[in-house]
Design a protein around this motif. Structure first.
Motif, PDB file in Angstrom:
ATOM      1  N   THR A  28     -75.943  16.448  76.200  1.00  0.00           N
ATOM      2  CA  THR A  28     -76.162  15.151  76.956  1.00  0.00           C
ATOM      3  C   THR A  28     -75.000  14.015  76.724  1.00  0.00           C
ATOM      4  OG1 THR A  28     -78.384  15.718  77.254  1.00  0.00           O
ATOM      5  CG2 THR A  28     -77.336  13.385  77.306  1.00  0.00           C
ATOM      6  N   VAL A  29     -74.635  14.087  75.160  1.00  0.00           N
ATOM      7  CA  VAL A  29     -73.906  13.002  74.615  1.00  0.00           C
ATOM      8  C   VAL A  29     -72.580  13.402  75.133  1.00  0.00           C
ATOM      9  CG1 VAL A  29     -72.695  12.291  72.666  1.00  0.00           C
ATOM     10  CG2 VAL A  29     -75.198  12.401  72.619  1.00  0.00           C
ATOM     11  N   VAL A  30     -72.007  14.813  74.833  1.00  0.00           N
ATOM     12  CA  VAL A  30     -70.678  15.240  75.262  1.00  0.00           C
ATOM     13  C   VAL A  30     -70.381  15.118  76.720  1.00  0.00           C
ATOM     14  CG1 VAL A  30     -69.323  17.306  75.283  1.00  0.00           C
ATOM     15  CG2 VAL A  30     -70.411  16.592  73.303  1.00  0.00           C
ATOM     16  N   ILE A  31     -71.463  15.833  77.456  1.00  0.00           N
ATOM     17  CA  ILE A  31     -71.090  15.722  79.153  1.00  0.00           C
ATOM     18  C   ILE A  31     -71.172  14.354  79.565  1.00  0.00           C
ATOM     19  CG2 ILE A  31     -72.075  16.394  81.188  1.00  0.00           C
ATOM     20  CD1 ILE A  31     -73.035  18.946  79.766  1.00  0.00           C
ATOM     21  N   PHE A  32     -71.872  13.475  79.165  1.00  0.00           N
ATOM     22  CA  PHE A  32     -72.095  12.106  79.660  1.00  0.00           C
ATOM     23  C   PHE A  32     -70.742  11.490  79.338  1.00  0.00           C
ATOM     24  CE2 PHE A  32     -72.971   7.675  79.896  1.00  0.00           C
ATOM     25  CZ  PHE A  32     -73.661   7.435  81.339  1.00  0.00           C
ATOM     26  N   VAL A  33     -70.319  11.387  78.205  1.00  0.00           N
ATOM     27  CA  VAL A  33     -69.051  10.874  77.688  1.00  0.00           C
ATOM     28  C   VAL A  33     -67.839  11.518  78.548  1.00  0.00           C
ATOM     29  CG1 VAL A  33     -67.327  10.440  75.836  1.00  0.00           C
ATOM     30  CG2 VAL A  33     -69.811  10.011  75.409  1.00  0.00           C
TER      31      VAL A  33
END
Length: 175
Positions: A28-33
């Motif tokens: 979630t963190v990697v894809i959102f950023v």
């Protein structure tokens, strides 16, 4: 009559569940950023990265408080979209929260919340219509299909857990 307390899962299962939660949080963190950067967010540290970290942290407690995690995720996304209009979707950053909440007995509420979020997303993205109608349709229909898939997977997962946990003395009466 009170329901019997649930049997605690074996340590190996609990360990695997924690790993899955960590993977969902990291993704979630990697894809959102990554999506925020791809859509030319000027200063990711001002909002995109903190929001991604918040959404990821919420996923670490999604099994214990699925509805709370879903509602906090949606509230954070709503605040982000109000403060910084951005093309990243509304449904996908909360995918794990939707899946987990859909596997609970409150699936009707999850559906109502998802449809409301989807309608708001469609209205919010209306400014895309003038520039690129096909992009708007792909965005809106894609989010709707994702929501339907997440709800369906959550329901299927809950049904499989109920089936696995059924009393072993019951046989299939269809034969």
């Amino acid at each position: 009559m009170t329901e019997p307390s649930p049997v605690r899962a074996p340590a190996a299962v609990r360990h695997f569940d924690r790993i899955v939660d960590l993977v969902f949080a990291a993704l979630t963190v990697v894809i959102f950023v990554a999506v925020a950067l791809a859509t030319r967010v000027h200063s990711p540290w001002s909002a995109a990265i903190p929001l991604a970290l918040f959404l990821g942290a919420l996923l670490l407690v999604r099994r214990r408080w699925p509805m709370t995690v879903l509602l906090l995720s949606i509230a954070a996304l709503f605040a982000y979209h109000l403060a910084f209009w951005s093309p990243p979707g509304w449904i996908w950053p909360a995918s794990a929260a939707y899946f987990t909440a859909a596997a609970t007995s409150r699936v009707r509420w999850v559906t109502v919340i998802g449809v409301a979020q989807l309608l708001y997303s469609a209205i919010d993205a209306r400014r895309i219509i003038d520039r690129n109608l096909s992009h708007y349709l792909i965005h809106t229909l894609g989010e709707g299909l994702l929501l339907a898939a997440l709800l369906g997977m959550g329901l299927a997962y809950a049904a499989s857990v109920r089936w696995r946990n059924r009393p072993s003395g019951l046989e299939d009466s269809t034969t």
